[in-house]
Scaffold this motif. Sequence first.
Motif, PDB file in Angstrom:
ATOM      1  N   ILE A   1       1.669  -1.373 -17.522  1.00  0.00           N
ATOM      2  CA  ILE A   1       0.194  -1.493 -16.952  1.00  0.00           C
ATOM      3  C   ILE A   1       0.377  -1.649 -15.561  1.00  0.00           C
TER       4      ILE A   1
ATOM      5  N   GLU B   1      -8.542 -13.638 -14.449  1.00  0.00           N
ATOM      6  CA  GLU B   1      -8.922 -12.187 -14.324  1.00  0.00           C
ATOM      7  C   GLU B   1     -10.246 -11.944 -13.801  1.00  0.00           C
TER       8      GLU B   1
ATOM      9  N   LEU C   1      -0.639  -3.268 -11.965  1.00  0.00           N
ATOM     10  CA  LEU C   1      -1.860  -3.861 -11.424  1.00  0.00           C
ATOM     11  C   LEU C   1      -2.142  -3.436 -10.063  1.00  0.00           C
TER      12      LEU C   1
ATOM     13  N   GLN D   1     -10.740  -5.151  -8.001  1.00  0.00           N
ATOM     14  CA  GLN D   1      -9.661  -4.812  -8.231  1.00  0.00           C
ATOM     15  C   GLN D   1      -9.111  -5.452  -9.528  1.00  0.00           C
ATOM     16  N   SER D   2      -9.339  -6.681  -9.697  1.00  0.00           N
ATOM     17  CA  SER D   2      -8.842  -7.605 -10.910  1.00  0.00           C
ATOM     18  C   SER D   2      -9.633  -7.724 -11.972  1.00  0.00           C
ATOM     19  N   SER D   3     -10.518  -7.048 -12.092  1.00  0.00           N
ATOM     20  CA  SER D   3     -11.687  -7.210 -13.149  1.00  0.00           C
ATOM     21  C   SER D   3     -11.238  -6.593 -14.420  1.00  0.00           C
TER      22      SER D   3
ATOM     23  N   ILE E   1      -1.382 -14.047 -14.792  1.00  0.00           N
ATOM     24  CA  ILE E   1      -2.974 -13.783 -15.014  1.00  0.00           C
ATOM     25  C   ILE E   1      -3.445 -14.511 -16.309  1.00  0.00           C
TER      26      ILE E   1
ATOM     27  N   PHE F   1       3.122 -10.481 -14.959  1.00  0.00           N
ATOM     28  CA  PHE F   1       3.606  -9.351 -14.553  1.00  0.00           C
ATOM     29  C   PHE F   1       4.525  -8.999 -13.369  1.00  0.00           C
TER      30      PHE F   1
ATOM     31  N   GLU G   1       3.594  -4.711 -12.030  1.00  0.00           N
ATOM     32  CA  GLU G   1       3.115  -4.075 -13.183  1.00  0.00           C
ATOM     33  C   GLU G   1       4.021  -4.810 -14.217  1.00  0.00           C
ATOM     34  N   ASN G   2       3.478  -4.542 -15.335  1.00  0.00           N
ATOM     35  CA  ASN G   2       4.597  -5.285 -16.652  1.00  0.00           C
ATOM     36  C   ASN G   2       5.593  -4.298 -16.667  1.00  0.00           C
TER      37      ASN G   2
ATOM     38  N   TRP H   1      -7.657  -6.440 -15.384  1.00  0.00           N
ATOM     39  CA  TRP H   1      -6.440  -6.769 -15.419  1.00  0.00           C
ATOM     40  C   TRP H   1      -6.491  -7.706 -16.892  1.00  0.00           C
TER      41      TRP H   1
END
Length: 115
Positions: A53, A14, A55, A79-81, A110, A88, A46-47, A83
Amino acid sequence: MARQSWGEPDGIPEGSDFSLEAVLTVNGAIAPSQVTSSGAITLSVENTVEPIIPLLIDEVRDAVDAPSGLVRWNITDAQSSAWPAGTFNGDIKLIDSGGMITYWPVSLKIRSVID
């Protein structure tokens, strides 16, 4: 169609910069006339459990090479900070120049950062 998976088996950390690449095939064959730079190619992941959630929602591709069917998305650390760790599911969506829509299933794993 088999689901393409990124980040297996250990997961993408992440908060990292990384690229996701996929070769898009139609009925098992690369279709360069369909996968063109003029087509709208997006990625959503997304999940699928509550709470959902997202992503990436309609992330526009950064590069496409039609002869090889290769598409790339560059994901930044910004963007990924935020997550969470997990796996997913999502889809690549192509709307070609004729308006035809094609989907390819994907998943993204992730993991938490280990310092």
